[in-house]
Design a protein around this motif. Structure first.
Motif, short mmCIF file in Angstrom:
data_model
loop_
_atom_site.label_atom_id
_atom_site.label_comp_id
_atom_site.label_asym_id
_atom_site.label_seq_id
_atom_site.Cartn_x
_atom_site.Cartn_y
_atom_site.Cartn_z
N PRO A 248 -23.55 37.43 -0.32
CA PRO A 248 -22.26 37.24 0.35
C PRO A 248 -21.24 36.64 -0.61
CG PRO A 248 -24.07 36.47 1.73
CD PRO A 248 -24.66 36.74 0.38
N ALA A 249 -20.04 37.16 -0.59
CA ALA A 249 -19.00 36.65 -1.48
C ALA A 249 -18.51 35.29 -0.99
CB ALA A 249 -17.83 37.63 -1.54
N PRO A 250 -18.53 34.27 -1.86
CA PRO A 250 -18.07 32.94 -1.44
C PRO A 250 -16.63 32.98 -0.93
CG PRO A 250 -19.15 32.86 -3.59
CD PRO A 250 -18.94 34.31 -3.26
N GLU A 251 -16.38 32.31 0.16
CA GLU A 251 -15.04 32.16 0.73
C GLU A 251 -14.40 33.50 1.13
OE1 GLU A 251 -12.72 29.90 -2.02
OE2 GLU A 251 -14.06 28.17 -1.97
N GLN A 252 -15.24 34.54 1.26
CA GLN A 252 -14.74 35.84 1.73
C GLN A 252 -15.71 36.38 2.78
OE1 GLN A 252 -14.19 37.53 -2.48
NE2 GLN A 252 -12.47 38.44 -1.38
N PRO A 253 -15.64 35.83 4.00
CA PRO A 253 -16.59 36.21 5.05
C PRO A 253 -16.63 37.72 5.26
CG PRO A 253 -15.26 34.34 5.74
CD PRO A 253 -14.65 34.84 4.46
N GLY A 254 -17.86 38.23 5.37
CA GLY A 254 -18.04 39.65 5.63
C GLY A 254 -17.99 40.53 4.40
#
Length: 257
Positions: free
Chosen positions: A56-62
């Motif tokens: 999962p990309a940090p600070e980029q939900p979804g």
């Protein structure tokens, strides 16, 4: 080539999408661009995340980005690519010094694969080729590489089964091989005398990468008609020097087997 596996193909298609743009994608992005069912994309993403190919990309939900496993695979590829190229150069330098055949080899399961070779100029010399595969326990490079393995990994590879013989001098008993490898670890160099070829003796030394891990071995092969104990000592030192040079080129800065 055999039939392509759809699930593997789709997984690779997903990973290759991350080569474009800012390196992050959402499940809807992937669904739209690959025209795949939403359920299929979510299942594939879950598998890739579980295996650390995506995270999962940090600070980029979804959204997702590439995971560390891709870096590890890329590093291994680069390491072996550099190893073959640099190995060929160092082997050339060693061969010019001793005028004997020089190899660089890596370990794959219980075999060695020669990734670089430079021939002697003598009329009588070892006949071999880069890309050739041989049982590791029958060669000096292979014994050097086996000696570098942790005990549990060595046991998993050689087990308790009888080992294949290439000549009457080949080691076929696992316990005898373990004893030979213990001696190699003490000396820091390996040797084999007519164990893979009745006409050849070899010496080898370990090659390390920047992390200090043994990734290859460099050997010098000599027809038995030119072999003496004194010559063997000289070539062992030269193999160790060549292996150290190749290790330095790969980023190694320390010492040890």
């Amino acid at each position: 080539m055999g039939r392509l596996v759809p699930a593997v193909t789709r997984s690779l298609d997903i990973l290759e999408l991350f080569l474009e743009g800012d390196g992050t994608l959402s499940a809807p992005d992937i669904t739209r661009r690959l025209q795949l069912p939403r359920t299929t994309v979510h299942e594939l993403l879950g598998t890739l995340v579980a295996r650390s190919y995506l995270v999962p990309a940090p600070e980029q939900p979804g959204r997702y980005r590439l995971g560390v496993r891709n870096y590890q695979l890329g590093s291994r590829y680069a390491e072996q690519f550099d190893l073959a190229a640099e190995g060929r150069q160092v082997a050339q330098e060693v061969a010019e010094t001793c005028d004997e055949t020089v190899h660089v080899a890596i370990l794959e399961d219980t075999d060695v694969i020669y990734i670089a070779k430079v021939d002697s100029t003598h009329a009588v010399r070892m006949v071999s080729a880069a890309g050739r595969r041989l049982p590791a326990h029958c060669t000096s490079v292979g014994k050097m590489l086996l000696a570098s393995l942790p005990a549990d990994e060595l046991d998993a590879r050689i087990g308790g089964r009888e080992l294949t013989a290439m000549t009457p001098n080949s080691i076929t008993d696992p316990d005898a091989l373990r004893a030979a490898l213990a001696g190699i670890r003490e000396r820091g160099v390996a040797a084999e005398h007519q164990e893979s070829n009745t006409d050849v003796s070899c010496v080898a030394a370990p090659v390390r990468n920047g992390a200090g891990r043994v990734v290859a071995a460099l050997s010098i092969s000599v027809p038995v008609i030119r072999w003496t104990e004194q010559r063997g000592e000289e070539l062992s030192g030269l193999a160790a020097k060549g292996a150290a040079e190749l290790s330095t080129r790969l980023g190694h800065r320390g010492a040890g087997l």
